[in-house]
Design a protein around this motif. Structure first.
Motif, mmCIF file in Angstrom:
data_model
loop_
_atom_site.group_PDB
_atom_site.id
_atom_site.type_symbol
_atom_site.label_atom_id
_atom_site.label_comp_id
_atom_site.label_asym_id
_atom_site.label_seq_id
_atom_site.Cartn_x
_atom_site.Cartn_y
_atom_site.Cartn_z
ATOM 1 N N SER A 58 0.842 -1.193 0.000
ATOM 2 C CA SER A 58 0.000 0.000 0.000
ATOM 3 C C SER A 58 0.881 1.250 0.000
ATOM 4 O O SER A 58 1.925 1.279 0.661
ATOM 5 N N HIS A 59 0.463 2.269 -0.722
ATOM 6 C CA HIS A 59 1.164 3.560 -0.699
ATOM 7 C C HIS A 59 0.596 4.491 0.377
ATOM 8 O O HIS A 59 1.107 5.583 0.592
ATOM 9 N N PHE A 60 -0.480 4.045 1.039
ATOM 10 C CA PHE A 60 -1.127 4.880 2.049
ATOM 11 C C PHE A 60 -0.492 4.717 3.423
ATOM 12 O O PHE A 60 -0.593 5.605 4.264
ATOM 13 N N SER A 61 0.104 3.552 3.676
ATOM 14 C CA SER A 61 0.699 3.257 4.975
ATOM 15 C C SER A 61 1.831 2.262 4.779
ATOM 16 O O SER A 61 1.686 1.309 4.000
ATOM 17 N N ASN A 62 2.928 2.467 5.511
ATOM 18 C CA ASN A 62 4.030 1.509 5.401
ATOM 19 C C ASN A 62 3.733 0.202 6.115
ATOM 20 O O ASN A 62 4.560 -0.717 6.127
ATOM 21 N N GLN A 63 2.564 0.090 6.701
ATOM 22 C CA GLN A 63 2.116 -1.169 7.296
ATOM 23 C C GLN A 63 1.109 -1.893 6.406
ATOM 24 O O GLN A 63 0.727 -3.022 6.699
ATOM 25 N N GLY A 64 0.665 -1.259 5.337
ATOM 26 C CA GLY A 64 -0.432 -1.779 4.540
ATOM 27 C C GLY A 64 -0.009 -2.731 3.438
ATOM 28 O O GLY A 64 1.021 -2.549 2.794
ATOM 29 N N ILE A 65 -0.843 -3.748 3.207
ATOM 30 C CA ILE A 65 -0.661 -4.718 2.121
ATOM 31 C C ILE A 65 -2.010 -4.907 1.430
ATOM 32 O O ILE A 65 -3.031 -5.102 2.089
ATOM 33 N N LEU A 66 -2.006 -4.872 0.102
ATOM 34 C CA LEU A 66 -3.210 -5.141 -0.682
ATOM 35 C C LEU A 66 -3.174 -6.581 -1.169
ATOM 36 O O LEU A 66 -2.143 -7.057 -1.661
ATOM 37 N N ILE A 67 -4.303 -7.266 -1.044
ATOM 38 C CA ILE A 67 -4.400 -8.671 -1.449
ATOM 39 C C ILE A 67 -5.298 -8.769 -2.675
ATOM 40 O O ILE A 67 -6.502 -8.518 -2.598
#
Length: 448
Positions: free
Chosen positions: A208-217
């Motif tokens: 994710s570019h919104f958060s460095n913790q985010g992952i898109l599946i």
């Protein structure tokens, strides 16, 4: 036999959602667990229920020429016809003759031979003659409303706010699936390690570019993984993550989350604070406060003090100027999350917008004195209506001259967002079509 029972369950679910204004996602989850629906049938059942609700007005438009006494139609028969038409027109998994056969069998089982004959006649007539063409609808707002199954009053309202093209894109985006979005617990695992493990399981992923913790599946079921079951990741939309990123809470701070349930943002905030400091989290209902505590425990976060409490009465609980950061993720119409909760668009009226805007402003007015000087307050909603978003923020700022929009807010937004169509001098409006997220509004207010 199992297939028949699944479709009977779908009729029951559609009835409950229609009659009781029940939330589809909660009811589906309950039925899957209580009726022990096998995994192979879960996906199809969920798709038919969501799809039928999502396309309800379009399906009713298709059905209208074939039903001459709609007022006399029993509700369960209407639901049976809707789900059958949805499958015939929007799904390719089951042939029409099988859909019609199963609908007739359900009609026999729940009703009598006459109803079964009626259902058979309607569906076979539609199969033979085809459905009416929406292109024949002259009024563009009405046509868009029918084609995308949004209430006409809402489509017209959005056209007045954002113009026809923006509204068209938003309505169509509300019919599409967005990628699942998860957040790592950074005190337990890195994003790279989590992605490596999921990719080994066959998941298709993106950062994710919104958060460095985010992952898109893009492909894969996170619910059946070790990472989810053991609290290494949690489900959260990117737009919701952005709210916490922009709150910019630091370790050791004292933070207030005034409307905290279901707990995604408050647990994210605790992670950003490295589980150091204190977060006072409130929700109006004791059951939801308990839900927040449960979520925090699952993620091994200990700085969250979650209690039941009305955000408009928190001055009774805390001294003025007690908090470094305040988050007001206000109750709203939810028009930004229609993709995931399609029933929302049918259960809200103009009066709900006005009522909620008053509550939102009231909450802001009551919690603002709790913010320290030079502190930051985030105001956010999961809706796209200006009356609940820009206008609430503008009204608050006009009445409170020692608060203003933090100019650093815009500079600290992710680069890809800074020039998005939703940016204004008052804050950021995310539309569902722009970055394939939930529709969300957020602004950051500074006390001087």
């Amino acid at each position: 036999m199992q297939n028949f029972l699944v479709r009977e369950t779908i009729v029951d679910l559609l009835l409950r959602i229609e009659q009781d204004s029940g939330f589809s996602h909660l009811l589906i989850d309950h039925e899957i667990k209580s009726r022990n629906i096998p995994p192979k049938d879960e996906a199809l059942m969920t798709e038919i229920v969501y799809g039928t609700i999502q396309r309800k007005l379009t399906v009713d438009y298709y059905l209208k020429p074939f039903i001459h006494s709609a007022k006399k139609l029993q509700q369960w028969v209407r639901m049976l016809l809707r789900m059958s038409v949805y499958q015939m027109k929007f799904l390719d998994k089951v042939p029409d003759h099988a859909i019609i056969h199963e609908a007739v069998e359900i009609a026999k089982h729940r009703g009598h031979k006459g109803i079964a004959s009626f259902v058979n006649g309607v569906l076979r007539s539609m199969q033979r003659r085809g459905v009416p063409d929406t292109a024949e609808i002259e009024d563009e707002a009405e046509r868009l409303a029918i084609e995308t199954s949004h209430p006409q009053w809402l489509v017209k309202r959005w056209i007045d706010m954002y113009g026809y093209e923006m509204t068209r894109d938003m309505c169509h985006a509300n019919l599409e699936r967005k990628p699942a979005s998860i957040r790592i617990q950074p005190l337990k695992i890195t994003r790279e390690t989590a992605m490596d493990e999921l990719q080994e399981l066959g998941f298709e992923l993106r950062k994710s570019h919104f958060s460095n913790q985010g992952i898109l599946i893009d492909q894969g079921n996170i619910l059946r993984t070790r990472l989810f079951e053991q609290g290494y990741v949690t489900i959260q939309d990117q737009s919701s993550m952005l709210v916490t990123e922009m709150l910019n809470a630091k370790p050791g701070m004292t933070v207030l989350d005034a409307c905290s349930a279901p707990g995604g943002k408050v647990t994210h905030t605790a992670e950003k604070m490295q589980n150091e400091g204190l977060i006072a989290a409130y929700d109006l209902h004791a059951k939801k406060a308990k839900q927040i505590r449960k979520k925090a425990a699952e993620l091994d976060l200990t700085i969250i003090d979650a209690k039941p409490g009305d955000a408009r009465k928190l001055q009774e609980q805390h001294e003025k100027e007690s908090f470094d950061r305040i988050l007001v993720d206000a109750p709203c119409t939810g028009f930004g999350v229609i993709r995931g909760k399609p029933d929302i668009k049918y259960h809200k009226e103009k009066e709900d917008i006005d009522r909620l805007a008053r509550i939102q402003l009231d909450i802001l007015e009551h919690v603002a004195p709790l913010l320290k000087k030079d502190g930051r307050l985030i105001y956010s909603t999961c809706t796209v209506d200006r009356a609940e978003n820009n206008e609430v923020a503008e009204n608050f700022l006009a009445r409170n001259p020692d608060f203003h929009v933090d100019p650093d807010f815009f500079e600290q937004l992710p680069a890809m967002i800074q020039d998005s169509p939703g940016c204004s001098e008052i804050g950021l409006q995310l539309f569902p079509q722009t970055f394939s997220t939930d529709g969300f509004f957020l602004t950051r207010i500074k006390r001087v």
